[in-house]
Write a protein that holds these residues in place. Structure first.
Motif, PDB file in Angstrom:
ATOM      1  N   UNK A   1       2.925   5.911  -2.948  1.00 24.15           N
ATOM      2  CA  UNK A   1       3.653   6.679  -3.541  1.00 24.15           C
ATOM      3  C   UNK A   1       3.841   6.934  -4.772  1.00 24.15           C
ATOM      4  N   UNK A   2       3.574   5.988  -5.655  1.00 19.72           N
ATOM      5  CA  UNK A   2       3.329   6.005  -7.027  1.00 19.72           C
ATOM      6  C   UNK A   2       2.207   6.797  -7.528  1.00 19.72           C
ATOM      7  N   UNK A   3       1.049   6.527  -6.991  1.00 16.32           N
ATOM      8  CA  UNK A   3       0.096   7.504  -7.031  1.00 16.32           C
ATOM      9  C   UNK A   3       0.180   8.925  -6.937  1.00 16.32           C
TER      10      UNK A   3
ATOM     11  N   UNK B   1       0.792  -1.150   0.026  1.00 16.73           N
ATOM     12  CA  UNK B   1       0.021   0.007   0.004  1.00 16.73           C
ATOM     13  C   UNK B   1       0.956   1.235   0.029  1.00 16.73           C
ATOM     14  N   UNK B   2       1.832   1.200   0.663  1.00 12.75           N
ATOM     15  CA  UNK B   2       2.596   2.269   0.945  1.00 12.75           C
ATOM     16  C   UNK B   2       3.481   2.795  -0.349  1.00 12.75           C
TER      17      UNK B   2
ATOM     18  N   UNK C   1      -6.035   1.001  -2.477  1.00 11.27           N
ATOM     19  CA  UNK C   1      -6.569   0.856  -1.201  1.00 11.27           C
ATOM     20  C   UNK C   1      -7.499  -0.486  -1.289  1.00 11.27           C
ATOM     21  N   UNK C   2      -8.291  -0.818  -2.664  1.00  9.29           N
ATOM     22  CA  UNK C   2      -8.772  -2.165  -2.804  1.00  9.29           C
ATOM     23  C   UNK C   2      -7.784  -3.092  -2.766  1.00  9.29           C
ATOM     24  N   UNK C   3      -6.511  -3.025  -3.186  1.00  5.70           N
ATOM     25  CA  UNK C   3      -5.725  -4.073  -3.456  1.00  5.70           C
ATOM     26  C   UNK C   3      -5.155  -4.409  -1.708  1.00  5.70           C
TER      27      UNK C   3
ATOM     28  N   UNK D   1      -8.194   7.646  -8.774  1.00  2.94           N
ATOM     29  CA  UNK D   1      -8.380   6.304  -9.274  1.00  2.94           C
ATOM     30  C   UNK D   1      -7.291   5.440  -8.808  1.00  2.94           C
ATOM     31  N   UNK D   2      -5.977   5.714  -8.951  1.00  2.77           N
ATOM     32  CA  UNK D   2      -4.952   5.142  -8.424  1.00  2.77           C
ATOM     33  C   UNK D   2      -4.997   4.587  -6.942  1.00  2.77           C
TER      34      UNK D   2
END
Length: 125
Positions: A68-70, A63-64, A86-88, A80-81
């Motif tokens: 960071x990529x988002x 998640x972290x 968060x869904x993953x 969306x990212x």
């Protein structure tokens, strides 16, 4: 001065001494700590609790990294990212909880094999 204030100042002093001692640890002591951590990580998880702890660390780390990529994306794509990240994370946490409930459950998305060498060897001709 109340008795709690005096007690608090002694606690702060003790904490400062402890923190100072940690910061003054010699480099070999820190290296030994890192080595011990790596050694623990090299051993496979054998109990459901160990697998659960590893899975939640992996989920949190994933998640972290995803967030960071988002953050590097444009604002229009970022929401969306982050929602996908968060869904993953929620899926990963559900899988971790399943590992805790079911002793035979194992991680399902293991990729690659064991590391054979930590050195990169380049042959110069």
């Amino acid at each position: 001065m109340s008795k709690f204030t005096g007690h608090r100042s002694r606690l702060i002093f003790a904490a400062a001494l402890t923190l100072g001692g940690i910061l003054q640890m010699p480099a070999p002591a820190l290296a030994q700590s890192d080595e011990a951590s790596l050694q623990r990580g090299a051993e496979p998880d054998t109990t459901p609790q160990q697998r659960y702890q590893s899975a939640i660390r992996e989920a949190g780390g994933g998640l972290k990294v995803s967030l960071q990529e988002c953050a590097a994306m444009a604002a229009a794509e970022r929401r969306s990212c982050e929602a996908q990240a968060r869904s993953r994370y929620n899926v990963d946490m559900a899988a971790a909880k399943a590992m805790l409930r079911d002793p035979s459950a194992r991680p399902v998305n293991v990729v690659g094999g064991p590391i054979r060498s930590s050195e990169t060897v380049i042959q110069v001709k």
